[in-house]
Write a protein that holds these residues in place. Structure first.
Motif, PDB file in Angstrom:
ATOM      1  N   THR A   8     122.163 -24.617 167.797  1.00  0.00           N
ATOM      2  CA  THR A   8     122.429 -23.668 166.721  1.00  0.00           C
ATOM      3  C   THR A   8     123.161 -24.358 165.584  1.00  0.00           C
ATOM      4  O   THR A   8     124.184 -24.979 165.779  1.00  0.00           O
ATOM      5  CB  THR A   8     123.265 -22.474 167.231  1.00  0.00           C
ATOM      6  N   ARG A   9     122.576 -24.253 164.399  1.00  0.00           N
ATOM      7  CA  ARG A   9     123.179 -24.885 163.228  1.00  0.00           C
ATOM      8  C   ARG A   9     123.469 -23.905 162.106  1.00  0.00           C
ATOM      9  O   ARG A   9     124.258 -24.204 161.220  1.00  0.00           O
ATOM     10  CB  ARG A   9     122.269 -25.988 162.716  1.00  0.00           C
ATOM     11  N   TYR A  10     122.827 -22.736 162.139  1.00  0.00           N
ATOM     12  CA  TYR A  10     122.983 -21.779 161.054  1.00  0.00           C
ATOM     13  C   TYR A  10     123.147 -20.371 161.624  1.00  0.00           C
ATOM     14  O   TYR A  10     122.557 -20.037 162.643  1.00  0.00           O
ATOM     15  CB  TYR A  10     121.763 -21.791 160.133  1.00  0.00           C
ATOM     16  N   GLU A  11     123.934 -19.552 160.931  1.00  0.00           N
ATOM     17  CA  GLU A  11     124.092 -18.149 161.281  1.00  0.00           C
ATOM     18  C   GLU A  11     123.737 -17.297 160.074  1.00  0.00           C
ATOM     19  O   GLU A  11     124.165 -17.592 158.957  1.00  0.00           O
ATOM     20  CB  GLU A  11     125.538 -17.829 161.666  1.00  0.00           C
ATOM     21  N   LEU A  12     122.985 -16.239 160.313  1.00  0.00           N
ATOM     22  CA  LEU A  12     122.657 -15.267 159.276  1.00  0.00           C
ATOM     23  C   LEU A  12     123.642 -14.110 159.391  1.00  0.00           C
ATOM     24  O   LEU A  12     123.704 -13.435 160.426  1.00  0.00           O
ATOM     25  CB  LEU A  12     121.227 -14.755 159.454  1.00  0.00           C
ATOM     26  N   VAL A  13     124.431 -13.905 158.346  1.00  0.00           N
ATOM     27  CA  VAL A  13     125.460 -12.871 158.334  1.00  0.00           C
ATOM     28  C   VAL A  13     125.054 -11.790 157.336  1.00  0.00           C
ATOM     29  O   VAL A  13     124.709 -12.091 156.189  1.00  0.00           O
ATOM     30  CB  VAL A  13     126.835 -13.458 157.917  1.00  0.00           C
ATOM     31  N   LEU A  14     125.092 -10.546 157.786  1.00  0.00           N
ATOM     32  CA  LEU A  14     124.862  -9.400 156.907  1.00  0.00           C
ATOM     33  C   LEU A  14     126.181  -8.676 156.694  1.00  0.00           C
ATOM     34  O   LEU A  14     127.024  -8.621 157.596  1.00  0.00           O
ATOM     35  CB  LEU A  14     123.841  -8.435 157.507  1.00  0.00           C
ATOM     36  N   PHE A  15     126.352  -8.104 155.498  1.00  0.00           N
ATOM     37  CA  PHE A  15     127.602  -7.463 155.104  1.00  0.00           C
ATOM     38  C   PHE A  15     127.404  -5.975 154.887  1.00  0.00           C
ATOM     39  O   PHE A  15     126.371  -5.534 154.387  1.00  0.00           O
ATOM     40  CB  PHE A  15     128.134  -8.101 153.816  1.00  0.00           C
ATOM     41  N   ASP A  16     128.436  -5.214 155.227  1.00  0.00           N
ATOM     42  CA  ASP A  16     128.435  -3.769 155.018  1.00  0.00           C
ATOM     43  C   ASP A  16     128.560  -3.453 153.532  1.00  0.00           C
ATOM     44  O   ASP A  16     129.101  -4.244 152.760  1.00  0.00           O
ATOM     45  CB  ASP A  16     129.614  -3.148 155.779  1.00  0.00           C
ATOM     46  N   ASP A  17     128.036  -2.307 153.154  1.00  0.00           N
ATOM     47  CA  ASP A  17     128.195  -1.827 151.782  1.00  0.00           C
ATOM     48  C   ASP A  17     128.258  -0.302 151.800  1.00  0.00           C
ATOM     49  O   ASP A  17     128.094   0.312 152.847  1.00  0.00           O
ATOM     50  CB  ASP A  17     127.061  -2.319 150.874  1.00  0.00           C
ATOM     51  N   ASP A  18     128.516   0.274 150.660  1.00  0.00           N
ATOM     52  CA  ASP A  18     128.617   1.723 150.545  1.00  0.00           C
ATOM     53  C   ASP A  18     127.340   2.350 149.986  1.00  0.00           C
ATOM     54  O   ASP A  18     127.343   3.539 149.659  1.00  0.00           O
ATOM     55  CB  ASP A  18     129.788   2.100 149.631  1.00  0.00           C
ATOM     56  N   HIS A  19     126.272   1.578 149.876  1.00  0.00           N
ATOM     57  CA  HIS A  19     125.075   2.058 149.191  1.00  0.00           C
ATOM     58  C   HIS A  19     123.903   2.343 150.119  1.00  0.00           C
ATOM     59  O   HIS A  19     123.125   3.249 149.850  1.00  0.00           O
ATOM     60  CB  HIS A  19     124.625   1.040 148.136  1.00  0.00           C
ATOM     61  N   ASN A  20     123.741   1.567 151.162  1.00  0.00           N
ATOM     62  CA  ASN A  20     122.551   1.679 152.005  1.00  0.00           C
ATOM     63  C   ASN A  20     122.813   2.522 153.246  1.00  0.00           C
ATOM     64  O   ASN A  20     123.843   2.379 153.903  1.00  0.00           O
ATOM     65  CB  ASN A  20     122.071   0.291 152.417  1.00  0.00           C
ATOM     66  N   HIS A  21     121.865   3.376 153.552  1.00  0.00           N
ATOM     67  CA  HIS A  21     121.948   4.252 154.716  1.00  0.00           C
ATOM     68  C   HIS A  21     121.643   3.436 155.978  1.00  0.00           C
ATOM     69  O   HIS A  21     120.875   2.477 155.949  1.00  0.00           O
ATOM     70  CB  HIS A  21     120.939   5.395 154.555  1.00  0.00           C
ATOM     71  N   VAL A  22     122.233   3.844 157.086  1.00  0.00           N
ATOM     72  CA  VAL A  22     122.057   3.142 158.356  1.00  0.00           C
ATOM     73  C   VAL A  22     120.576   3.020 158.718  1.00  0.00           C
ATOM     74  O   VAL A  22     120.120   1.961 159.172  1.00  0.00           O
ATOM     75  CB  VAL A  22     122.836   3.839 159.493  1.00  0.00           C
ATOM     76  N   ASP A  23     119.807   4.067 158.513  1.00  0.00           N
ATOM     77  CA  ASP A  23     118.375   4.022 158.856  1.00  0.00           C
ATOM     78  C   ASP A  23     117.644   2.937 158.064  1.00  0.00           C
ATOM     79  O   ASP A  23     116.753   2.269 158.599  1.00  0.00           O
ATOM     80  CB  ASP A  23     117.709   5.381 158.615  1.00  0.00           C
ATOM     81  N   PHE A  24     118.000   2.771 156.801  1.00  0.00           N
ATOM     82  CA  PHE A  24     117.395   1.722 155.986  1.00  0.00           C
ATOM     83  C   PHE A  24     117.717   0.354 156.557  1.00  0.00           C
ATOM     84  O   PHE A  24     116.852  -0.518 156.672  1.00  0.00           O
ATOM     85  CB  PHE A  24     117.881   1.838 154.536  1.00  0.00           C
TER      86      PHE A  24
END
Length: 95
Positions: A8-24
């Protein structure tokens, strides 16, 4: 034998926001990463609760794929970063 974890050399990190719905987010994570609904939903919940979450890891041979995933998430309004885990390396951004 070299295991996936040691490569493993790379990690994909996603960040929370106030705009997108959980289902999306669930649909996007599932569609981009090929996760089933349960796995994608768990990722979405962890992103929301922790503010950010590592949703995938890649070895060195998968860098182009990882960069494409970052671009797809960012293009769809989900902040994503690719972290380089090699010593003395900086964050890789596809923005």
């Amino acid at each position: 034998m070299v295991t996936k974890a040691t490569k493993t050399r790379y990690e994909l990190v996603l960040f929370d926001d106030d705009h997108n719905h959980v289902d999306f987010i669930v649909n996007l994570v599932g569609g981009v990463l090929g996760y089933d609904t349960t796995q994608a939903h768990n990722c979405a919940l962890l992103i929301h609760r922790l503010g950010q979450y590592v949703v995938s890891r890649y070895d060195g041979d998968d860098l182009l794929c990882a960069q494409n995933h970052v671009e797809l998430f960012n293009a769809n309004g989900i902040k994503a970063e690719l972290r380089d885990l090699r010593p003395n390396k900086k964050l890789l951004n596809a923005e």
